[in-house]
Design a protein around this motif. Structure first.
Motif, PDB file in Angstrom:
ATOM      1  N   MET A   1     -33.414  76.677   9.069  1.00 22.27           N
ATOM      2  CA  MET A   1     -33.476  77.619   7.997  1.00 22.27           C
ATOM      3  C   MET A   1     -34.929  77.499   7.533  1.00 22.27           C
ATOM      4  N   SER A   2     -35.318  78.871   7.293  1.00 18.65           N
ATOM      5  CA  SER A   2     -36.584  79.033   6.546  1.00 18.65           C
ATOM      6  C   SER A   2     -36.651  78.894   5.267  1.00 18.65           C
ATOM      7  N   THR A   3     -37.917  78.836   4.702  1.00 15.78           N
ATOM      8  CA  THR A   3     -38.168  78.417   3.306  1.00 15.78           C
ATOM      9  C   THR A   3     -37.586  79.586   2.517  1.00 15.78           C
ATOM     10  N   GLY A   4     -37.740  80.742   2.906  1.00 19.40           N
ATOM     11  CA  GLY A   4     -37.152  81.936   1.991  1.00 19.40           C
ATOM     12  C   GLY A   4     -35.696  81.818   2.035  1.00 19.40           C
ATOM     13  N   GLU A   5     -35.092  81.447   3.175  1.00 14.34           N
ATOM     14  CA  GLU A   5     -33.299  81.467   3.122  1.00 14.34           C
ATOM     15  C   GLU A   5     -33.126  80.348   2.218  1.00 14.34           C
ATOM     16  N   ASN A   6     -33.764  79.048   2.223  1.00 13.25           N
ATOM     17  CA  ASN A   6     -33.569  77.956   1.314  1.00 13.25           C
ATOM     18  C   ASN A   6     -33.864  78.439  -0.210  1.00 13.25           C
ATOM     19  N   VAL A   7     -34.576  78.989  -0.503  1.00 12.32           N
ATOM     20  CA  VAL A   7     -34.653  79.613  -1.894  1.00 12.32           C
ATOM     21  C   VAL A   7     -33.671  80.314  -2.468  1.00 12.32           C
ATOM     22  N   SER A   8     -33.085  81.256  -1.600  1.00 17.12           N
ATOM     23  CA  SER A   8     -32.195  82.081  -1.871  1.00 17.12           C
ATOM     24  C   SER A   8     -31.027  81.671  -1.957  1.00 17.12           C
ATOM     25  N   ALA A   9     -30.897  80.651  -0.950  1.00 18.28           N
ATOM     26  CA  ALA A   9     -29.280  79.871  -1.026  1.00 18.28           C
ATOM     27  C   ALA A   9     -29.457  79.104  -2.241  1.00 18.28           C
ATOM     28  N   GLY A  10     -30.376  78.709  -3.028  1.00 18.30           N
ATOM     29  CA  GLY A  10     -30.201  77.947  -4.345  1.00 18.30           C
ATOM     30  C   GLY A  10     -29.854  78.944  -5.428  1.00 18.30           C
ATOM     31  N   LEU A  11     -30.266  80.209  -5.289  1.00 20.41           N
ATOM     32  CA  LEU A  11     -30.030  81.073  -6.412  1.00 20.41           C
ATOM     33  C   LEU A  11     -28.534  81.492  -6.284  1.00 20.41           C
ATOM     34  N   ASN A  12     -27.735  81.314  -5.256  1.00 18.99           N
ATOM     35  CA  ASN A  12     -26.562  81.664  -5.186  1.00 18.99           C
ATOM     36  C   ASN A  12     -25.511  80.522  -5.665  1.00 18.99           C
ATOM     37  N   GLU A  13     -26.054  79.427  -5.911  1.00 15.40           N
ATOM     38  CA  GLU A  13     -25.284  78.170  -5.942  1.00 15.40           C
ATOM     39  C   GLU A  13     -24.558  78.339  -7.357  1.00 15.40           C
ATOM     40  N   ASP A  14     -23.418  77.872  -7.749  1.00  9.26           N
ATOM     41  CA  ASP A  14     -22.793  78.005  -9.093  1.00  9.26           C
ATOM     42  C   ASP A  14     -23.606  76.913  -9.941  1.00  9.26           C
ATOM     43  N   PRO A  15     -23.985  77.528 -11.205  1.00 13.10           N
ATOM     44  CA  PRO A  15     -24.749  76.419 -11.902  1.00 13.10           C
ATOM     45  C   PRO A  15     -23.436  75.226 -12.366  1.00 13.10           C
ATOM     46  N   TYR A  16     -22.333  75.611 -12.590  1.00 11.77           N
ATOM     47  CA  TYR A  16     -21.367  74.920 -13.142  1.00 11.77           C
ATOM     48  C   TYR A  16     -20.915  73.861 -12.070  1.00 11.77           C
ATOM     49  N   GLU A  17     -21.171  73.946 -10.906  1.00 16.19           N
ATOM     50  CA  GLU A  17     -20.407  73.122  -9.773  1.00 16.19           C
ATOM     51  C   GLU A  17     -20.572  71.616 -10.131  1.00 16.19           C
ATOM     52  N   ASN A  18     -21.636  71.059 -10.830  1.00 17.42           N
ATOM     53  CA  ASN A  18     -21.720  69.702 -11.006  1.00 17.42           C
ATOM     54  C   ASN A  18     -20.816  69.186 -12.193  1.00 17.42           C
ATOM     55  N   PHE A  19     -20.920  70.334 -13.176  1.00 17.60           N
ATOM     56  CA  PHE A  19     -19.856  70.151 -14.208  1.00 17.60           C
ATOM     57  C   PHE A  19     -18.423  70.137 -13.747  1.00 17.60           C
ATOM     58  N   ARG A  20     -17.825  71.218 -12.753  1.00 15.30           N
ATOM     59  CA  ARG A  20     -16.697  71.058 -12.311  1.00 15.30           C
ATOM     60  C   ARG A  20     -16.119  69.790 -11.773  1.00 15.30           C
ATOM     61  N   SER A  21     -17.271  69.228 -10.903  1.00 19.98           N
ATOM     62  CA  SER A  21     -16.680  68.036 -10.284  1.00 19.98           C
ATOM     63  C   SER A  21     -16.704  67.053 -11.056  1.00 19.98           C
ATOM     64  N   LEU A  22     -17.520  66.678 -12.084  1.00 22.04           N
ATOM     65  CA  LEU A  22     -17.483  65.686 -13.114  1.00 22.04           C
ATOM     66  C   LEU A  22     -15.728  65.907 -13.858  1.00 22.04           C
ATOM     67  N   LEU A  23     -15.636  67.199 -14.392  1.00 23.75           N
ATOM     68  CA  LEU A  23     -14.443  67.512 -15.073  1.00 23.75           C
ATOM     69  C   LEU A  23     -13.151  67.110 -13.923  1.00 23.75           C
ATOM     70  N   GLN A  24     -13.199  67.211 -12.889  1.00 21.64           N
ATOM     71  CA  GLN A  24     -12.007  66.852 -11.733  1.00 21.64           C
ATOM     72  C   GLN A  24     -12.124  65.493 -11.824  1.00 21.64           C
ATOM     73  N   GLN A  25     -13.006  64.436 -11.929  1.00 20.69           N
ATOM     74  CA  GLN A  25     -13.022  63.269 -11.733  1.00 20.69           C
ATOM     75  C   GLN A  25     -12.608  62.457 -12.941  1.00 20.69           C
ATOM     76  N   SER A  26     -13.193  63.306 -14.337  1.00 22.35           N
ATOM     77  CA  SER A  26     -12.863  62.420 -15.407  1.00 22.35           C
ATOM     78  C   SER A  26     -11.696  62.864 -16.332  1.00 22.35           C
ATOM     79  N   VAL A  27     -11.169  64.057 -15.992  1.00 20.31           N
ATOM     80  CA  VAL A  27      -9.976  64.524 -17.044  1.00 20.31           C
ATOM     81  C   VAL A  27      -8.878  64.890 -16.222  1.00 20.31           C
ATOM     82  N   VAL A  28      -7.904  64.514 -16.775  1.00 20.28           N
ATOM     83  CA  VAL A  28      -6.359  64.746 -16.437  1.00 20.28           C
ATOM     84  C   VAL A  28      -5.942  65.833 -17.098  1.00 20.28           C
ATOM     85  N   PHE A  29      -5.710  67.061 -16.245  1.00 17.55           N
ATOM     86  CA  PHE A  29      -5.336  68.141 -16.824  1.00 17.55           C
ATOM     87  C   PHE A  29      -3.663  68.790 -16.547  1.00 17.55           C
TER      88      PHE A  29
END
Length: 101
Positions: A1-29
């Protein structure tokens, strides 16, 4: 993967992904979830915040700062899953200068 691809891949990431994972691990819905926000003591901003939870049968308490320039809000609302929690945070983030705790 080139550096340009790596940068654009980071832009497409969901900024809530870490929070989503934390919610799934710590809260019973489904559960009653507590949100905390701080906003300027502006009537329009306060009305916007309250409107976002108006159809959710939410319990909202507010406290003014000692100088009266800010208000803190504690919102308790029943949610079905982590995606609903994230949806509320995304909606509230549209209020200018809101602080989400």
């Amino acid at each position: 993967m080139s550096t340009g691809e790596n940068v654009s891949a980071g832009l497409n990431e969901d900024p809530y992904e870490n929070f989503r994972s934390l919610l799934q691990q710590s809260v019973v819905f489904p559960t009653e979830y507590t949100f905390k926000f701080i906003i300027k003591a502006d009537k329009d901003k306060i009305a916007d915040l309250k409107a976002m939870f108006a159809n959710a049968n939410a319990s909202i308490s507010e406290t003014s700062s000692s100088g009266g320039k800010y208000k803190s809000f504690t919102v308790q609302v029943f949610v079905q899953d982590g995606e609903e929690v994230i949806a509320y945070y995304k909606e509230v983030s549209k209020i200018d200068s809101v602080i989400m705790l």
